[in-house]
Design an enzyme around this catalytic site. Structure first.
Site, PDB file in Angstrom:
ATOM      1  N   SER A 124      32.341  24.955  39.321  1.00 56.40           N
ATOM      2  CA  SER A 124      33.704  25.169  39.812  1.00 56.40           C
ATOM      3  C   SER A 124      34.007  24.180  40.924  1.00 56.40           C
ATOM      4  CB  SER A 124      33.787  26.589  40.382  1.00 56.40           C
ATOM      5  OG  SER A 124      34.951  26.740  41.144  1.00 56.40           O
ATOM      6  N   TYR A 148      30.338  33.367  46.279  1.00 59.12           N
ATOM      7  CA  TYR A 148      30.555  32.898  44.898  1.00 59.12           C
ATOM      8  C   TYR A 148      30.303  31.390  44.809  1.00 59.12           C
ATOM      9  CZ  TYR A 148      33.232  31.096  40.929  1.00 59.12           C
ATOM     10  OH  TYR A 148      33.633  30.397  39.813  1.00 59.12           O
ATOM     11  N   LYS A 152      27.382  28.960  42.686  1.00 57.80           N
ATOM     12  CA  LYS A 152      27.607  27.802  41.800  1.00 57.80           C
ATOM     13  C   LYS A 152      26.817  26.591  42.320  1.00 57.80           C
ATOM     14  CE  LYS A 152      30.387  29.609  38.792  1.00 57.80           C
ATOM     15  NZ  LYS A 152      29.894  29.886  37.452  1.00 57.80           N
ATOM     16  N   LEU A 199      47.147  32.984  40.869  1.00 61.72           N
ATOM     17  CA  LEU A 199      48.599  32.799  40.822  1.00 61.72           C
ATOM     18  C   LEU A 199      49.207  33.040  39.434  1.00 61.72           C
ATOM     19  CD1 LEU A 199      51.085  31.938  42.455  1.00 61.72           C
ATOM     20  CD2 LEU A 199      50.623  29.584  41.720  1.00 61.72           C
ATOM     21  N   ARG A 230      47.532  22.947  43.940  1.00 60.74           N
ATOM     22  CA  ARG A 230      46.318  23.048  43.118  1.00 60.74           C
ATOM     23  C   ARG A 230      46.465  22.236  41.840  1.00 60.74           C
ATOM     24  NH1 ARG A 230      45.320  25.045  47.163  1.00 60.74           N
ATOM     25  NH2 ARG A 230      44.211  26.966  47.672  1.00 60.74           N
ATOM     26  N   ASP A 294      41.906  29.991  51.952  1.00 60.87           N
ATOM     27  CA  ASP A 294      42.633  29.046  51.093  1.00 60.87           C
ATOM     28  C   ASP A 294      42.696  27.667  51.736  1.00 60.87           C
ATOM     29  OD1 ASP A 294      43.162  30.693  48.992  1.00 60.87           O
ATOM     30  OD2 ASP A 294      45.299  30.964  49.421  1.00 60.87           O
TER      31      ASP A 294
HETATM   32  P1  NAD Z   1      35.439  35.973  32.886  1.00 57.18           P
HETATM   33  O1  NAD Z   1      35.053  37.005  33.868  1.00 57.18           O
HETATM   34  O2  NAD Z   1      36.660  36.204  32.062  1.00 57.18           O
HETATM   35  O3  NAD Z   1      34.219  35.695  31.885  1.00 57.18           O
HETATM   36  C1  NAD Z   1      32.881  35.831  32.280  1.00 57.18           C
HETATM   37  C2  NAD Z   1      32.194  36.682  31.208  1.00 57.18           C
HETATM   38  O4  NAD Z   1      30.829  36.840  31.563  1.00 57.18           O
HETATM   39  C3  NAD Z   1      32.802  38.079  31.081  1.00 57.18           C
HETATM   40  O5  NAD Z   1      33.079  38.327  29.717  1.00 57.18           O
HETATM   41  C4  NAD Z   1      31.713  39.011  31.609  1.00 57.18           C
HETATM   42  O6  NAD Z   1      31.739  40.266  30.949  1.00 57.18           O
HETATM   43  C5  NAD Z   1      30.464  38.202  31.319  1.00 57.18           C
HETATM   44  N1  NAD Z   1      29.334  38.494  32.209  1.00 57.18           N
HETATM   45  C6  NAD Z   1      29.316  38.529  33.573  1.00 57.18           C
HETATM   46  N2  NAD Z   1      28.075  38.816  33.995  1.00 57.18           N
HETATM   47  C7  NAD Z   1      27.292  38.958  32.899  1.00 57.18           C
HETATM   48  C8  NAD Z   1      25.917  39.269  32.680  1.00 57.18           C
HETATM   49  N3  NAD Z   1      25.080  39.521  33.693  1.00 57.18           N
HETATM   50  N4  NAD Z   1      25.473  39.332  31.421  1.00 57.18           N
HETATM   51  C9  NAD Z   1      26.298  39.107  30.366  1.00 57.18           C
HETATM   52  N5  NAD Z   1      27.591  38.818  30.500  1.00 57.18           N
HETATM   53  C10 NAD Z   1      28.079  38.749  31.754  1.00 57.18           C
HETATM   54  O7  NAD Z   1      35.542  34.584  33.662  1.00 57.18           O
HETATM   55  P2  NAD Z   1      36.119  33.177  33.180  1.00 57.18           P
HETATM   56  O8  NAD Z   1      37.355  32.906  33.931  1.00 57.18           O
HETATM   57  O9  NAD Z   1      36.117  33.112  31.710  1.00 57.18           O
HETATM   58  O10 NAD Z   1      35.003  32.222  33.782  1.00 57.18           O
HETATM   59  C11 NAD Z   1      33.912  31.746  33.013  1.00 57.18           C
HETATM   60  C12 NAD Z   1      33.014  30.913  33.901  1.00 57.18           C
HETATM   61  O11 NAD Z   1      33.775  29.843  34.453  1.00 57.18           O
HETATM   62  C13 NAD Z   1      32.428  31.676  35.084  1.00 57.18           C
HETATM   63  O12 NAD Z   1      31.098  31.233  35.270  1.00 57.18           O
HETATM   64  C14 NAD Z   1      33.293  31.252  36.238  1.00 57.18           C
HETATM   65  O13 NAD Z   1      32.613  31.319  37.462  1.00 57.18           O
HETATM   66  C15 NAD Z   1      33.624  29.815  35.864  1.00 57.18           C
HETATM   67  N6  NAD Z   1      34.865  29.344  36.493  1.00 57.18           N
HETATM   68  C16 NAD Z   1      36.028  30.024  36.291  1.00 57.18           C
HETATM   69  C17 NAD Z   1      37.200  29.602  36.924  1.00 57.18           C
HETATM   70  C18 NAD Z   1      38.484  30.368  36.757  1.00 57.18           C
HETATM   71  O14 NAD Z   1      39.391  30.202  37.578  1.00 57.18           O
HETATM   72  N7  NAD Z   1      38.633  31.192  35.706  1.00 57.18           N
HETATM   73  C19 NAD Z   1      37.176  28.468  37.749  1.00 57.18           C
HETATM   74  C20 NAD Z   1      35.978  27.772  37.903  1.00 57.18           C
HETATM   75  C21 NAD Z   1      34.821  28.213  37.256  1.00 57.18           C
HETATM   76  N1  UFG Z   2      48.721  32.212  45.580  1.00 58.88           N
HETATM   77  C1  UFG Z   2      49.812  32.876  46.087  1.00 58.88           C
HETATM   78  N2  UFG Z   2      50.001  34.178  45.724  1.00 58.88           N
HETATM   79  C2  UFG Z   2      49.166  34.844  44.882  1.00 58.88           C
HETATM   80  C3  UFG Z   2      48.035  34.146  44.356  1.00 58.88           C
HETATM   81  C4  UFG Z   2      47.837  32.827  44.734  1.00 58.88           C
HETATM   82  O1  UFG Z   2      50.597  32.322  46.862  1.00 58.88           O
HETATM   83  O2  UFG Z   2      49.385  36.036  44.603  1.00 58.88           O
HETATM   84  C5  UFG Z   2      48.514  30.795  45.934  1.00 58.88           C
HETATM   85  C6  UFG Z   2      47.229  30.537  46.697  1.00 58.88           C
HETATM   86  O3  UFG Z   2      47.441  30.711  48.078  1.00 58.88           O
HETATM   87  C7  UFG Z   2      46.927  29.088  46.296  1.00 58.88           C
HETATM   88  C8  UFG Z   2      47.471  28.988  44.876  1.00 58.88           C
HETATM   89  O4  UFG Z   2      48.404  30.057  44.738  1.00 58.88           O
HETATM   90  O5  UFG Z   2      47.664  28.204  47.115  1.00 58.88           O
HETATM   91  C9  UFG Z   2      46.392  29.128  43.817  1.00 58.88           C
HETATM   92  O6  UFG Z   2      45.650  30.315  44.048  1.00 58.88           O
HETATM   93  P1  UFG Z   2      44.629  30.910  42.963  1.00 58.88           P
HETATM   94  O7  UFG Z   2      44.098  32.179  43.535  1.00 58.88           O
HETATM   95  O8  UFG Z   2      45.280  30.964  41.634  1.00 58.88           O
HETATM   96  O9  UFG Z   2      43.510  29.786  42.862  1.00 58.88           O
HETATM   97  P2  UFG Z   2      42.498  29.243  43.983  1.00 58.88           P
HETATM   98  O10 UFG Z   2      42.660  27.765  43.998  1.00 58.88           O
HETATM   99  O11 UFG Z   2      42.624  29.949  45.260  1.00 58.88           O
HETATM  100  O12 UFG Z   2      41.109  29.692  43.381  1.00 58.88           O
HETATM  101  C10 UFG Z   2      40.630  29.222  42.126  1.00 58.88           C
HETATM  102  C11 UFG Z   2      39.637  30.214  41.530  1.00 58.88           C
HETATM  103  C12 UFG Z   2      38.415  30.306  42.395  1.00 58.88           C
HETATM  104  C13 UFG Z   2      37.843  28.953  42.667  1.00 58.88           C
HETATM  105  C14 UFG Z   2      38.918  28.015  43.224  1.00 58.88           C
HETATM  106  C15 UFG Z   2      38.417  26.609  43.386  1.00 58.88           C
HETATM  107  O13 UFG Z   2      40.226  31.482  41.423  1.00 58.88           O
HETATM  108  O14 UFG Z   2      37.452  31.055  41.711  1.00 58.88           O
HETATM  109  O15 UFG Z   2      40.028  27.988  42.314  1.00 58.88           O
HETATM  110  O16 UFG Z   2      37.998  26.132  42.154  1.00 58.88           O
HETATM  111  F1  UFG Z   2      36.872  29.075  43.585  1.00 58.88           F
END
Ligand code: NAD
Ligand code: UFG
Length: 335
Positions: A124, A148, A152, A199, A230, A294
């Site tokens: 991430s 978190y 990573k 967001l 972002r 943030d």
């Molecule tokens: P998500 O929560 O929708 O998917 C993660 C999946 O992993 C879920 O289905 C959950 O049930 C499963 N899981 C969690 N722990 C487990 C375990 N111990 N055993 C088996 N299954 C397990 O999340 P996502 O948004 O699809 O994210 C996927 C990956 O991408 C994650 O590693 C997350 O950290 C990474 N990531 C996500 C974002 C984002 O904004 N969505 C940003 C950067 C990185």
């Molecule tokens: N925001 C609002 N109102 C809301 C939600 C978000 O104003 O209700 C704003 C935040 O302040 C930020 C922007 O929208 O400026 C984006 O926020 P997100 O929560 O959608 O995303 P972030 O960038 O804060 O976080 C995401 C993932 C994290 C990851 C991070 C960096 O959710 O897991 O990107 O990769 F760590």
């Protein structure tokens, strides 16, 4: 190729499985459904007309995991499974360390035991923490600020160590910026539990009437309109990045790290207006205090992925809003 997908029922995982099936791969999913529903897998198989194998398994159950890795004989693993909520990780750090780190150690052990050498890992942009400048390239200092983020960071280091100890391994670490949007069918998408943190799902839930208004966290940032900036990336572009990463590992084994974003920053207000343009709806909002933790601005430089993987995001903010809204309006309560 037989691809073993951890967390395949989740938001990004379900879109990745769809793309893998469409590309002709065999897919084996393990997921404990802690943050997802099996319905995502059912729908995704319905869309593709192809089937995959699903095992409801927790990565912390090392024996069960090992049995499935042994019997599946995968050619490659894509590791999505893990917890991902920044705020929750501050409240429950041990739960995050245990799930994300122990789960990955169990996976790496089983991969070694059964001679599986190819891994794509979901990292991430959070590993960069507050960067001194933008756009962010892969060689920027890593300074996560939440438990978190540290998980990573730690998994990335573990993978580097594992690669150096076993140079027959082949690993890509993908640092996602802000994944949003949904499959254009509107049948699979992001279905957060409870109050959304992010967001896009929040705006979608305001538009569908599940929340009264969007709270914008601060309009006094040093950005053009004062709201946070972002790099939102469409989930279909993101999952394409995984497919090209698998090809890279097949043709050129090694250890690689890539940013996956669009290289463009969008503010909260720009995003809100893009949703309004796409849907013709007015989105009520209120400016509130900044959200702790943030950063003002974060966006990627993705030229490394372009040069080495020939990958580039194709969808713009309008596509992201349109596809998020289609998913939300077709599934007002999620799955
Ligand atoms: P998500 O929560 O929708 O998917 C993660 C999946 O992993 C879920 O289905 C959950 O049930 C499963 N899981 C969690 N722990 C487990 C375990 N111990 N055993 C088996 N299954 C397990 O999340 P996502 O948004 O699809 O994210 C996927 C990956 O991408 C994650 O590693 C997350 O950290 C990474 N990531 C996500 C974002 C984002 O904004 N969505 C940003 C950067 C990185
Ligand atoms: N925001 C609002 N109102 C809301 C939600 C978000 O104003 O209700 C704003 C935040 O302040 C930020 C922007 O929208 O400026 C984006 O926020 P997100 O929560 O959608 O995303 P972030 O960038 O804060 O976080 C995401 C993932 C994290 C990851 C991070 C960096 O959710 O897991 O990107 O990769 F760590």
């Amino acid at each position: 190729m037989i691809v073993f997908v951890t967390g395949g029922a989740g938001y990004i995982g379900s879109h990745a499985c769809l793309a893998l099936l469409e590309a002709g791969h065999e897919v084996v999913v393990v997921d404990n459904l802690s943050n997802s529903k099996e319905e995502s897998l059912r729908r995704m198989q319905d869309i593709t007309g192809k089937s995959l194998k699903f095992h409801e398994i927790d990565l912390l159950d090392a024996e069960a995991l090992d049995r499935v890795v042994e019997e599946s004989k995968p050619d490659a693993v894509i590791h999505f499974a893990g917890y991902k909520a920044v705020g929750e990780s501050v409240e429950k750090p041990l739960m995050y360390w245990d799930n994300n780190i122990t789960g990955t150690i169990n996976l790496l052990r089983s991969m070694r035991r059964h001679d599986v050498k190819v891994l794509v890992f979901s990292s991430s942009a959070t590993v960069y923490g507050e960067s001194d400048r933008v756009p962010i390239t892969e060689d920027f200092p890593l300074k996560p600020y939440s438990p978190y983020g540290w998980t990573k960071f730690t998994i990335e280091q573990m993978l580097r160590d594992q690669y150096h100890a076993n140079d027959d391994m082949s690993i890509v670490m993908l640092r996602y910026f802000n994944p949003v949007g949904a499959h254009p069918s509107g049948r699979i998408g992001e279905d957060p539990n409870g109050m959304p943190n992010n967001l896009f799902p929040f705006i979608s839930q305001v538009m569908i009437g599940r929340r009264p208004e969007l709270r914008i966290f601060g309009n006094d940032y040093p950005t053009p309109d004062g709201t946070g900036v972002r790099d939102y990336i469409h989930v279909m572009d993101l999952v394409d990045g995984h497919l090209v990463a698998l090809e890279k590992l097949h043709d050129n084994p090694g250890l690689y790290t890539y940013n996956l974003g669009t290289g463009k920053g969008c503010s909260v207000l720009e995003t809100l207006h893009a949703f309004e343009n796409v849907t013709g709806k007015t989105i009520p909002y209120r400016i509130v205090d900044r959200r702790p933790g943030d950063v003002a601005t974060s966006y990627s430089d993705c030229s490394k992925a372009l040069n080495e993987l020939h990958w580039k995001a194709k969808h713009d903010l309008i596509d992201m809003c349109a596809d998020s809204w289609r998913w939300q309006s077709m599934n007002p309560e999620g799955y």
